[in-house]
Design an enzyme around this catalytic site. Structure first.
Site, PDB file in Angstrom:
ATOM      1  N   ARG A  43      83.093  39.069  55.663  1.00  0.00           N
ATOM      2  CA  ARG A  43      82.172  40.370  56.316  1.00  0.00           C
ATOM      3  C   ARG A  43      80.885  39.775  57.148  1.00  0.00           C
ATOM      4  NH1 ARG A  43      77.366  39.695  53.882  1.00  0.00           N
ATOM      5  NH2 ARG A  43      76.874  41.775  54.510  1.00  0.00           N
TER       6      ARG A  43
ATOM      7  N   ALA B 191      84.020  41.438  68.002  1.00  0.00           N
ATOM      8  CA  ALA B 191      84.502  40.426  66.964  1.00  0.00           C
ATOM      9  C   ALA B 191      84.536  40.834  65.614  1.00  0.00           C
ATOM     10  CB  ALA B 191      83.612  39.069  66.836  1.00  0.00           C
TER      11      ALA B 191
ATOM     12  N   GLY C 139      85.792  39.696  61.095  1.00  0.00           N
ATOM     13  CA  GLY C 139      85.772  38.463  60.506  1.00  0.00           C
ATOM     14  C   GLY C 139      87.282  37.697  60.482  1.00  0.00           C
ATOM     15  N   VAL C 140      87.140  36.514  60.089  1.00  0.00           N
ATOM     16  CA  VAL C 140      88.474  35.516  60.385  1.00  0.00           C
ATOM     17  C   VAL C 140      88.739  34.796  59.032  1.00  0.00           C
ATOM     18  CG1 VAL C 140      87.264  33.947  61.500  1.00  0.00           C
ATOM     19  CG2 VAL C 140      89.720  33.802  61.721  1.00  0.00           C
ATOM     20  N   GLY C 141      87.755  34.400  58.250  1.00  0.00           N
ATOM     21  CA  GLY C 141      87.942  33.231  57.099  1.00  0.00           C
ATOM     22  C   GLY C 141      89.096  33.284  56.188  1.00  0.00           C
ATOM     23  N   GLU C 142      89.541  34.720  55.834  1.00  0.00           N
ATOM     24  CA  GLU C 142      90.483  34.584  54.948  1.00  0.00           C
ATOM     25  C   GLU C 142      91.834  35.201  55.573  1.00  0.00           C
ATOM     26  OE1 GLU C 142      87.828  37.299  51.640  1.00  0.00           O
ATOM     27  OE2 GLU C 142      89.004  38.340  53.246  1.00  0.00           O
TER      28      GLU C 142
ATOM     29  N   GLY D 121      81.230  25.790  55.791  1.00  0.00           N
ATOM     30  CA  GLY D 121      82.270  25.253  56.615  1.00  0.00           C
ATOM     31  C   GLY D 121      83.102  26.247  57.620  1.00  0.00           C
ATOM     32  N   GLN D 122      82.704  27.401  57.619  1.00  0.00           N
ATOM     33  CA  GLN D 122      83.501  28.204  58.389  1.00  0.00           C
ATOM     34  C   GLN D 122      82.855  28.345  59.527  1.00  0.00           C
ATOM     35  OE1 GLN D 122      81.007  29.004  56.277  1.00  0.00           O
ATOM     36  NE2 GLN D 122      80.384  31.128  56.355  1.00  0.00           N
ATOM     37  N   GLY D 123      81.638  27.815  59.814  1.00  0.00           N
ATOM     38  CA  GLY D 123      81.145  27.732  61.251  1.00  0.00           C
ATOM     39  C   GLY D 123      79.940  28.776  61.651  1.00  0.00           C
TER      40      GLY D 123
END
Ligand code: FAD
Ligand code: FES
Ligand code: FES
Lengths: 768, 287, 160
Positions: A536, A716, A718-721, A494-496
Site C-alpha cells: 500500500r 505508480a 505497489g509492487v512488494g507482494e 528493504g523494499q526501497g
C-alpha cells in the site's frame, strides 16, 4: 541464472523512473546500518522467555523459585506481575485476545509463560531452564476445517478490539472458534450450477510456513513515569504507539516509537508483537529492557495462514464460467492477530480475475491451537491463487480447452464489474496474460521428453485488492540552505521505499533524489501512517509525500511573492530565505495527507461499488523438469509479469519482483513447518529450509507491462507482494503438463510428486 | 549458551587425562561447530570442554605414504578439501567436501569431529567407509586401530569411550578404485540429505569385481549394504543388475522417517540411487 | 566461570578483551567493540550473517568461541572501508542493488571477497557454489551474482 528485465516504462521525469541506487546503500554495505536486534542501551536488561510445551492447557502452577535464586537474575515475571503494572494485559489489532504472558491457560506450544530478566543474557537463558510449569492438558484443535465445528474452543469468549466495524457482532461470542466470516453473494449460484453443462469441485490446501526475516523480532522498551520510548523492529510504529498508549491509559504523545532499519519483515513485524511484553517488563524493572528472539523462537511468534479452499465452478457448453462457489478456511492459530483482515480483504478476490455472474464466497477466520498467523507477503492472496489457478487449469484440461484460451474466454476486462461490484479500472489482466504467453512461447510446441526426465510448462494469473481504506501523512521540510528532509512513517525494510519516496520529492521540487534526506522513523517526529503492508505504501504514502512536496513548493512560491520576487522567478532557495529572514534562517514545511475513497462491503453480500483504490495484477509462468523416478523438480524457467503502473525505480522494482517470486518458490517447493501434536518439529534453519543460491531457477524473467495507474502517484502503484501470487499454481500446472499428475496441497516436494506418480501408475507408495 | 570451563592442553596425552571416563558433561572440543550447535540448542550442557586446539601440530596435517594417506584428526575439512595428495588418492573425497556444509564451517570443522559426531546425515563417514578407511584411537592405555565402518553404533553413537580420542584417520591406497558419493536432498538444495549413497568399485570397464556400498542419512547410522555389494560383485553392469542391487539395498536398509521423507519414499530413493551411484562411479574413472 | 584476557588484532589495531569461555565471537565484537556488522541470525552456521575473517579465513562468528581469537588477526566488515573509501565489492553491491534489507549483506561481501581472492574471474557456477553457504531471505541472489562479477572487473582495473 539468466535474468531478463524489461521495465517497459518511459521516464516520467528526471527523478521518477530513474534507477537511483538505494539511499541507505552505504550504511548497509559497511555493516553500519543500525537494527534493533543489535542495539544496546546502557543499563539494559536482557530477557529469556519460558515457553509452553503443551498446545492447550490450564496452567496449574509455574515454579520460578529456582530461577529467581540464580545469581545475576534481576526478575522472573509471570502474568500476575504484569497485571500489577498493566491491569488489562491483553493486546492485538483485531481482537484484544493475546495476553502479554500466558494468563491461566496456554493456547499453543511455544506461548510465552514467564520471562527472566538479567543483565547477562546467558544468565537469563540458564534461569529460564530452571522454571517448571505444570499444566492440565486440554484437547486441542489444529485443523482449520475441524475448528469451525469443533467442540474444542481456543477462547472461551471472543474480544474484538472495536477497531473494525465488521467484528462488532462477535463481541462476547462464546463457544466458537470463528473470528470472522466474510461473505460475498452475487447472482444466484445454485440456479447457475443447475443449468451448467459441467460442474467442477476441488479442494486445495496450503501448509504452515513463516516469514523468517533474518533480523529476528526485537524490541527495547525504556519506561519512565514521564513517558516511554520503544526501539522496535516494527512495520507499523503508528499502530504500536496507539496500542501502547491504550495499554497504559496514556495520551499518545507520551509514547515514542523509534524504528531503525529493519532486517526485513514480509508482514511478520506488523501491528503489535513483542512491544507489549517489553513495555511491561521495563515497567517492572524500571530499566530499559530488550526482548530479542532467536531464529528458533520466530517459529512461535507469527506465521502465514495455512488454508483449505473448496472451490466449485459451473461452466456452460461454450466454456464460459457461469458460477463459482468459494469456501475458504483460514487457520489463524491461537490469537487473531490480523487474521480477520486477511480473511476479508483477500476473501473478496477469491473467485479470481474472471468475469463470473454468479459468485458465492465464504471466508472463515478460525482459531486453532497453533502459533498465530498473520500477513505474509500477499495478505492471503497467494493461498487463494494457488487454489483458483490450479482449479482453472484442471477445468481447461478436463474440457480439453487450451489453458490460455479458457482463461481468455473468462477474463475480467477493463470496465466490467468485479464480483464485488467494483468496476475494474487500470487492471491490465489481459496485457499481463499476453506478455506471459509470448515469453513462455505458449504457441510453440514444447519438447516434453521421453525418458526419466519429463518437461512441462504452466502459468497462472491473479488479482488483488489493496487493504482499504487507510491513511498516510507526510511532511517535507525545506531548510534555509535549501536542503530537504522528508518525514514519513513508511518503514524501509528493504523494499526501497525511502529511495522511491525521495525520488518523488525530488521530482516535485526539482532536485536530485540523492540529496533528499529521509528521516529515521520516530513517532515523535514522523507523522501517522497506517503501516507498511500489503503493497500500500508506494500508492498511499506516495500520494501523501507528493502532496507534501507540492505544498512545500506552493509555500516557496508564496514566499518568493511575499519578498517581492517576480512571477516565475528562479531565485535560489537559500537566497529566498536570506531575503525573507535577513540570514540563513527559517523553514518551509509542506504537509500532505492521503486517504482514498472507499465504500465498505455491504454486510451479508460483501458488495461494494468502490472496494479498492487500485488493483494488483500479476501472472507467472514456469517451465519444469520432473525426475519421474524420484519426484525431484527442477525449475528451468520462472517468468513473472506484473502490472505495477509506472515504475518509480526500475532497479528496485526488479529486485522486488525477483525477491518475492523466489520467496514464494520456497513456499511452493519445500518450506513447511512440520507439526506433531502442536509441537513444531523443525523449528530452526537447519531443518526448515529456505531457498539458497542453488534453488534459483536456471532462468528468471522479471517483467512489467507498460501501463499507467491513472490515480496513482506519478502513475505508480505497489509492487512488494505482487510477484508472489502465481508462482505456486504456475509450477503445479507445469508439473501436470509434464507428467499428468495434479497436486492439491503445498509444498510440491519430491515425495508428493513421486507419490502422485505412483498412484497414477497404480503402484502407490506405502504409508510407512 | 550456559557457562562451562575450558581446558586447553598442549598434548594429546594431556587431553586424554583431562577427559573423564564416566562424566558425559566433559567432552573434547575440536572445531566446535557441532558442539556449539548442541549447546546453543540446550541439548548439551557441559561442565568442562577439553579443547584440542593446542595439541601437537602433527595431528593437523596430511601425510602421504606408500600405503595411503594419514590424516591428523585436527585437520580442518578445508585443508582436506585443498590437499592435492587427497585429490590424487581419492578425488571422491575432494568432490564430497565441495558440498559438505559451507566454506566457513569447513574452515573450522575437523576430520575427527566429522567422524566422532556420528550424525548419520554427515557426508564423510559413508565415503570413508566405502574407501575402507580406518582410524587410530588414543586412550589412557595407548592407541588402537579401528575401521571407520566399526565406529558407529547408532544415531549420534559411537564405540568411543568418553576418554578416547580419534588421533588419526588412514585412507588406504585406492589403486583402480572407482568411487562416487550421492547426496540426495528433498528440501532446498543445501538441506541435509534425505539419503547418502557411497560406492567404491574394483572394476574392469563395466565388469565389477568387488563393490563396497554404503548408505547414510536415511538410516540411523552410516552402514554397508552387503546384499547390494553381493548383487554387484562379479557382474557386468546393466539396468537389470542395478535394479537387482537397488532391490537388495531397499530390502536390507533400516530406514528412519523424518521431515525429509517417509520410510517408503526413502526406500524408493535408495532403490534408484544405488544404480545412479554405481553409474557415476564407473564414469568417474579409476583413482 | 573464569574470565580470561585475550589479545588480538582487530581490523589492524591490537586490542584486548576480558571474556568467558562460553562467549562467542559475535558477542565479543558487539559487546566489547560495538561492531554490529557481524550479527547473529540463524545462530547455526547456515546463513552467514555473522561472517568474520580470522587469520584471513572466513568463519561463522556464531559458532566460534571467542577464546579462540587469542593471538589471531580478525577482520570484520567494518575494516573494509578504511579511510572512508568503499572496497570494490561494497561499491559493486551498491551499484547493482545486491541487497534489500541488508541484514545478510556484510557476510556476503566478506565471503565474496574471499571468493575473488581464490578465483579472480569466477563464472556463475563458481559464484553460486562458493556463496551457497550464505543465505538471503530477501533472495537478492541474481543481483549478488551481478555484484560479484562487477567487483571482479573493478579489482582488475585497480590491479592494472
Ligand atoms: C552449518 C553447518 C552445516 C553442516 N553441513 C554439513 C554437511 O553438509 N555435511 C556434513 O557431513 N556435515 C555437515 N555439518 C557438520 C560438520 O561436518 C560437523 O559439525 C563438523 O565436522 C564437526 O567437526 P568439529 O571439529 O567442529 O567438531 P566439534 O564440534 O568440536 O565436535 C563434534 C563431536 O566430536 C567430538 N570430537 C571432536 N574431535 C574429536 C576427536 N579427535 N576424537 C574424539 N571425539 C572428538 C566432540 O566431543 C563432539 O562430540 C555441518 C555443520 C554446520 C554447523
Ligand atoms: S548467524 Fe552465524 S551463520 Fe547464521
Ligand atoms: S538483503 Fe535481506 S536477507 Fe539478504
Amino acid at each position: 541464472m539468466a535474468t531478463i528485465t524489461d521495465q517497459g516504462t518511459a521516464k516520467v521525469g528526471a527523478q521518477v523512473g530513474r534507477s537511483v541506487p538505494r539511499l541507505e546503500g552505504r550504511d548497509k554495505v559497511t555493516g553500519r546500518a543500525e537494527y534493533t536486534h543489535t542495539m544496546r542501551l546502557s543499563g539494559m536488561l536482557h530477557v529469556k522467555l519460558f515457553r509452553s510445551t503443551v498446545a492447550h492447557g490450564r496452567i496449574k502452577s509455574v515454579d520460578t523459585s529456582a530461577a529467581k535464586k540464580l545469581p545475576g537474575v534481576a526478575h522472573v515475571v509471570t502474568i500476575e506481575d504484569v497485571r500489577k503494572v498493566i491491569p488489562d494485559p491483553y493486546y492485538g489489532p483485531a481482537f484484544h485476545d493475546q495476553p502479554i504472558l500466558a494468563d491461566g491457560k496456554v493456547r499453543f506450544v511455544g506461548e510465552p509463560v514467564a520471562a527472566v530478566l538479567a543483565a547477562d543474557p546467558h544468565v537469563a537463558e540458564q534461569a529460564a531452564q530452571l522454571i517448571v510449569a505444570e499444566y492440565e492438558e486440554l484437547p486441542a484443535v489444529y485443523d482449520e476445517v475441524e475448528a469451525l465445528t469443533s467442540k474444542v474452543h481456543v477462547h472461551d469468549v471472543l474480544k474484538p478490539a472495536g477497531t473494525f466495524a465488521d467484528l462488532k457482532h462477535l463481541k462476547d461470542a462464546k463457544g466458537t472458534n470463528l473470528a470472522l466470516d466474510y461473505r460475498l453473494r452475487r447472482g444466484d449460484v445454485d440456479k447457475a450450477f443447475a443449468s451448467a453443462a459441467h460442474v467442477f469441485e476441488h479442494e486445495f490446501r496450503t501448509q504452515k510456513v513463516l516469514h523468517l526475516s533474518f533480523e529476528p523480532h526485537a524490541t527495547i522498551a525504556d519506561y519512565k513515569d514521564s513517558g516511554v520510548t520503544l526501539h522496535t523492529a516494527s512495520q507499523g510504529p503508528s499502530f504500536v504507539r496507539t496500542e501502547i498508549a491504550r495499554l497504559l491509559g496514556w495520551p499518545e504523545n507520551k509514547v515514542r516509537i523509534k524504528v531503525p532499519y529493519l532486517g526485513s519483515g514480509y508482514g511478520s513485524k506488523l501491528y503489535i508483537k513483542l512491544e507489549a511484553l517489553a513495555l511491561a517488563l521495563s515497567m517492572i524493572a524500571r530499566l530499559p529492557v530488550k526482548v530479542a528472539l532467536t531464529m528458533e523462537e520466530m517459529f512461535y511468534q507469527i506465521t502465514k495462514h495455512p488454508s483449505t479452499f473448496r472451490i466449485k465452478s459451473g461452466v456452460d457448453k461454450d466454456g464460459k464460467i457461469i458460477a463459482r462457489k468459494c469456501e475458504v478456511y483460514w487457520n489463524g492459530g491461537a490469537y487473531a492477530d490480523i487474521g480477520p483482515r486477511v480473511t476479508q480483504k483477500s476473501g473478496l478476490t477469491a473467485s479470481g480475475p474472471y468475469d463470473i455472474d454468479n459468485v458465492w464466497i465464504d471466508s472463515y477466520a478460525l482459531y486453532t491451537n497453533m502459533t498465530p498467523a498473520g500477513a505474509l507477503r500477499g495478505f492471503g492472496v497467494p493461498q487463494l491463487v494457488w487454489a483458483y489457478e490450479s482449479h482453472t487449469d484442471m477445468i481447461a484440461r478436463a474440457l480439453k480447452i487450451d489453458a490460455v484460451e479458457f482463461r481468455r474466454k473468462n477474463l475480467l476486462r477493463e470496465g466490467r464489474p468485479h464480483p464485488t461490484g467494483t468496476v475494474l479500472k487500470d487492471a491490465a489482466i489481459e496485457k499481463v496474460l499476453d506478455r506471459l504467453v509470448e515469453r513462455i512461447n505458449w504457441k510453440q510446441p514444447m519438447d516434453r521428453g521421453t525418458g526419466v526426465v519429463r518437461r512441462g510448462r504452466g502459468l497462472g494469473i491473479a488479482i488483488k485488492a489493496v487493504i482499504s481504506p487507510t491513511t498516510s501523512v507526510a511532511i517535507v521540510n525545506v531548510s534555509a540552505d535549501g536542503s530537504v528532509a522528508l518525514y514519513c512513517g513508511t518503514i524501509d525494510m528493504g523494499q526501497g521505499s525511502d529511495t522511491a519516496m525521495a525520488q518523488m520529492v525530488g521530482e516535485v521540487l526539482n532536485m536530485p533524489a540523492e540529496s533528499v534526506r529521509v528521516v529515521q522513523r520516530d513517532t515523535d517526529v514522523t507523522p501517522y501512517d497506517m503501516g507498511t503492508l500489503g503493497s500500500r505504501s508506494l500508492f498511499h504514502m506516495g500520494h501523501a509525500v507528493r502532496r507534501a512536496a507540492e505544498d512545500a513548493q506552493e509555500k516557496l512560491k508564496a514566499l518568493a511573492c511575499e519578498v517581492g520576487e517576480p512571477e516565475g522567478s528562479n531565485i535560489p532557495i537559500p537566497a529566498l530565505f536570506v531575503k525573507k529572514y535577513g540570514m540563513q534562517a527559517g523553514n518551509v514545511i509542506g504537509t500532505g495527507i492521503y486517504k482514498p475513497d472507499y465504500v465498505p462491503p455491504a454486510p451479508g453480500t460483501g458488495l461494494s461499488s468502490n472496494v479498492t483504490p487500485f488493483w494488483m495484477i500479476s501472472g507467472a509462468g514456469a517451465e519444469v523438469e520432473v525426475d519421474t523416478e524420484t519426484g525431484h523438480i527442477k525449475i528451468a524457467k520462472l517468468i513473472s509479469v506484473l502490472d505495477i503502473g509506472k515504475s518509480i525505480n526500475p532497479k528496485i522494482v526488479e529486485t522486488q519482483i525477483s525477491g518475492a517470486a523466489l520467496m514464494q518458490l520456497g513456499f511452493t517447493m519445500f518450506e513447511k513447518m512440520h507439526l506433531d501434536g502442536g509441537q513444531v518439529t523443525n523449528a530452526s534453519l537447519a531443518d526448515y529450509k529456505i531457498p539458497g543460491f542453488h534453488d534459483v531457477p536456471t532462468a528468471m524473467e522479471n517483467l512489467t507491462v507498460d501501463v499507467t495507474q491513472s490515480n496513482g502517484p506519478f502513475g505508480a502503484k505497489g509492487v512488494g507482494e505482487v510477484s508472489t501470487f502465481c508462482v505456486s499454481p504456475a509450477i503445479a500446472n507445469a508439473i501436470d503438463d509434464a507428467v499428468g499428475v495434479r497436486l492439491m496441497e503445498l509444498p510440491l516436494n519430491p515425495e508428493s510428486v513421486l507419490r502422485a506418480l505412483r498412484v497414477k501408475a497404480g503402484k502407490p507408495l506405502g504409508d510407512e | 549458551m550456559i557457562p562451562f570451563e575450558l581446558a586447553e592442553p598442549k598434548s594429546l596425552t594431556e587431553a586424554i587425562k583431562l577427559l573423564a571416563p564416566d562424566d558425559a558433561m566433559v567432552r573434547p572440543i575440536a572445531g566446535g561447530t557441532a558442539l556449539m550447535l548442541m549447546m546453543k540448542a540446550g541439548v548439551f550442557h557441559p561442565t568442562r570442554l577439553v579443547s584440542l586446539g593446542k595439541i601437537e601440530k602433527k595431528y593437523s596435517g596430511i601425510a602421504a605414504g606408500k600405503d595411503g594417506l594419514r590424516i591428523g584428526a585436527m585437520t580442518t575439512l578445508s585443508a582436506l578439501e585443498q590437499s592435492l595428495d587427497m585429490k590424487k588418492l581419492a578425488p571422491v573425497i575432494t568432490r564430497t567436501l565441495r558440498t559438505l556444509s559451507n566454506v566457513r564451517v569447513r574452515n573450522v570443522a575437523t576430520v575427527g569431529g566429522a567422524l566422532a559426531h556420528a550424525d548419520p546425515h554427515m557426508d564423510l563417514p559413508p565415503v570413508l567407509i566405502a574407501l575402507g578407511a580406518s582410524m587410530s584411537i588414543a586412550g589412557p592405555s595407548g592407541e588402537r586401530e579401528l575401521a571407520v565402518e566399526d565406529l558407529f553404533t547408532g544415531y549420534y553413537e559411537t564405540v568411543l569411550q568418553k576418554n578416547e580420542l580419534i588421533a588419526e584417520v588412514r585412507v588406504p591406497s585406492q589403486d583402480g578404485t572407482r568411487a562416487a558419493y550421492m547426496k540426495v536432498t528433498t528440501g532446498s538444495a543445501d538441506d541435509w540429505p534425505a539419503l547418502g549413497v557411497a560406492v567404491a568399485l574394483q572394476s574392469d570397464g563395466n565388469a565389477v569385481k568387488s563393490a563396497r556400498v554404503v548408505v547414510s542419512a536415511a538410516t540411523s547410522k552410516a552402514m554397508r549394504l552387503p546384499g547390494a555389494e553381493a548383487a554387484l560383485a562379479g557382474q557386468r553392469i546393466d539396468d537389470k543388475i542395478l535394479a537387482r542391487a537397488g532391490e537388495a539395498a531397499a530390502n536390507e536398509a533400516d530406514f528412519i522417517a523424518d521431515v525429509r521423507g517417509s520410510v517408503s519414499y526413502k526406500r524408493e530413493l535408495l532403490r534408484v540411487y544405488i544404480g545412479r551411484a554405481v553409474r557415476a562411479a564407473l564414469e568417474s574413472g579409476a583413482h | 566461570m573464569t574470565a580470561r584476557t585475550i589479545h588480538f588484532t582487530l581490523n589492524g589495531a591490537p586490542v584486548t578483551a576480558d571474556i568467558k569461555p562460553h562467549h562467542n565471537l559475535v558477542e565479543l565484537l558487539q559487546t566489547h567493540f560495538g561492531l554490529t556488522g557481524a550479527r547473529e541470525s540463524c545462530g547455526q552456521g547456515l546463513c552467514g550473517c555473522c561472517t568474520v575473517l580470522v587469520d584471513g579465513r572466513a568463519v561463522s562468528g556464531c559458532l566460534f568461541l571467542a577464546v579462540r581469537i587469542d593471538g589471531t588477526e580478525v577482520v570484520t566488515i567494518e575494516g573494509l572501508d578504511a579511510g572512508g573509501k568503499l572496497n570494490p565489492m561494497q561499491e559493486a553491491f551498491v551499484e547493482t542493488g545486491a541487497f534489500q534489507c541488508g541484514y545478510c549483506t556484510p557476510g556476503f561481501i566478506l565471503m565474496a571477497n574471499q571468493l575473488l581472492d581464490a578465483h579472480p574471474d569466477p563464472d556463475d557456477d563458481q559464484i553460486r557454489h562458493y556463496l551457497s553457504g550464505n543465505l538471503c531471505r530477501c533472495a537478492a541472489y541474481p543481483q549478488i551474482i551481478d555484484a560479484v562479477k562487477l567487483a571482479a572487473k573493478k579489482r582488475k582495473t585497480i590491479a592494472a
